[in-house]
Design a protein around this motif. Sequence first.
Motif, PDB file in Angstrom:
ATOM      1  N   LEU A   1      31.079 -34.003  58.229  1.00 42.36           N
ATOM      2  CA  LEU A   1      32.092 -33.156  58.853  1.00 42.36           C
ATOM      3  C   LEU A   1      31.947 -33.218  60.357  1.00 42.36           C
ATOM      4  O   LEU A   1      30.836 -33.356  60.873  1.00 42.36           O
ATOM      5  CB  LEU A   1      31.915 -31.695  58.412  1.00 42.36           C
TER       6      LEU A   1
ATOM      7  N   PHE B   1      31.480 -31.546  63.831  1.00 47.38           N
ATOM      8  CA  PHE B   1      30.696 -30.344  64.135  1.00 47.38           C
ATOM      9  C   PHE B   1      31.580 -29.100  64.162  1.00 47.38           C
ATOM     10  O   PHE B   1      31.210 -28.046  63.651  1.00 47.38           O
ATOM     11  CB  PHE B   1      29.960 -30.527  65.467  1.00 47.38           C
TER      12      PHE B   1
ATOM     13  N   VAL C   1      32.145 -27.413  60.672  1.00 49.28           N
ATOM     14  CA  VAL C   1      31.036 -26.982  59.827  1.00 49.28           C
ATOM     15  C   VAL C   1      31.026 -25.471  59.616  1.00 49.28           C
ATOM     16  O   VAL C   1      30.862 -24.995  58.491  1.00 49.28           O
ATOM     17  CB  VAL C   1      29.683 -27.477  60.390  1.00 49.28           C
ATOM     18  N   TYR C   2      31.208 -24.695  60.655  1.00 47.70           N
ATOM     19  CA  TYR C   2      31.170 -23.235  60.509  1.00 47.70           C
ATOM     20  C   TYR C   2      32.213 -22.765  59.500  1.00 47.70           C
ATOM     21  O   TYR C   2      31.908 -21.980  58.595  1.00 47.70           O
ATOM     22  CB  TYR C   2      31.372 -22.541  61.858  1.00 47.70           C
TER      23      TYR C   2
ATOM     24  N   GLN D   1      23.756 -26.458  55.803  1.00 51.48           N
ATOM     25  CA  GLN D   1      23.679 -27.545  56.766  1.00 51.48           C
ATOM     26  C   GLN D   1      22.241 -27.643  57.216  1.00 51.48           C
ATOM     27  O   GLN D   1      21.494 -26.683  57.112  1.00 51.48           O
ATOM     28  CB  GLN D   1      24.695 -27.394  57.891  1.00 51.48           C
TER      29      GLN D   1
ATOM     30  N   TRP E   1      25.813 -18.573  62.384  1.00 57.82           N
ATOM     31  CA  TRP E   1      25.755 -19.449  61.218  1.00 57.82           C
ATOM     32  C   TRP E   1      24.654 -19.080  60.249  1.00 57.82           C
ATOM     33  O   TRP E   1      24.768 -19.315  59.067  1.00 57.82           O
ATOM     34  CB  TRP E   1      25.562 -20.890  61.656  1.00 57.82           C
TER      35      TRP E   1
ATOM     36  N   LYS F   1      24.139 -19.654  55.692  1.00 59.88           N
ATOM     37  CA  LYS F   1      23.465 -20.791  55.087  1.00 59.88           C
ATOM     38  C   LYS F   1      21.972 -20.567  54.981  1.00 59.88           C
ATOM     39  O   LYS F   1      21.387 -19.876  55.787  1.00 59.88           O
ATOM     40  CB  LYS F   1      23.708 -22.056  55.914  1.00 59.88           C
TER      41      LYS F   1
END
Length: 151
Positions: free
Chosen positions: A12, A14, A17-18, A29, A47, A51
């Motif tokens: 992806l 950058f 990604v969020y 990630q 973030w 994750k």
Amino acid sequence: MIEALKANPQKLAFAEVYGALQTGVVDGQENSWVEHLHQEILRSAGWYHRKPTIWCLTTLSSLPSSGGEGLDPEIRDQLKTILDEVTKERNALSTEINLQNRAQILEAGGVVRELNDEQRQAWVDAMKPVWDQFKDDIGQDLIDAALASNN
């Protein structure tokens, strides 16, 4: 590495990604604590709320593959001494930064999942084929040194 862990790696941009983490398109990630710029971005964007965090650290513990055999022995010894001193200093600094970044993420409400002994062994077992895949590229000696540093 990701495939060896029975996960499906996604490439992806950058900037995507969020949102992918937020919407569940991806589950996680990977990056290290010591990636200063990325960590600042991750902390400021929140973030770590989205994750699990995994970090791996590897160090270079020897001279380049030539071993410096072509150098005058005195120069080679001086170079090795300098490299050993700088490596020790930079590793200490990296450890300090890692601990600070980890603490900041935890203080902000992030969660760090740590492996128990059984889970860690499963991780090690899953990584063995990955190490074998790259041993000719980086050298078995570096893999052995990395493994020894984790014991």
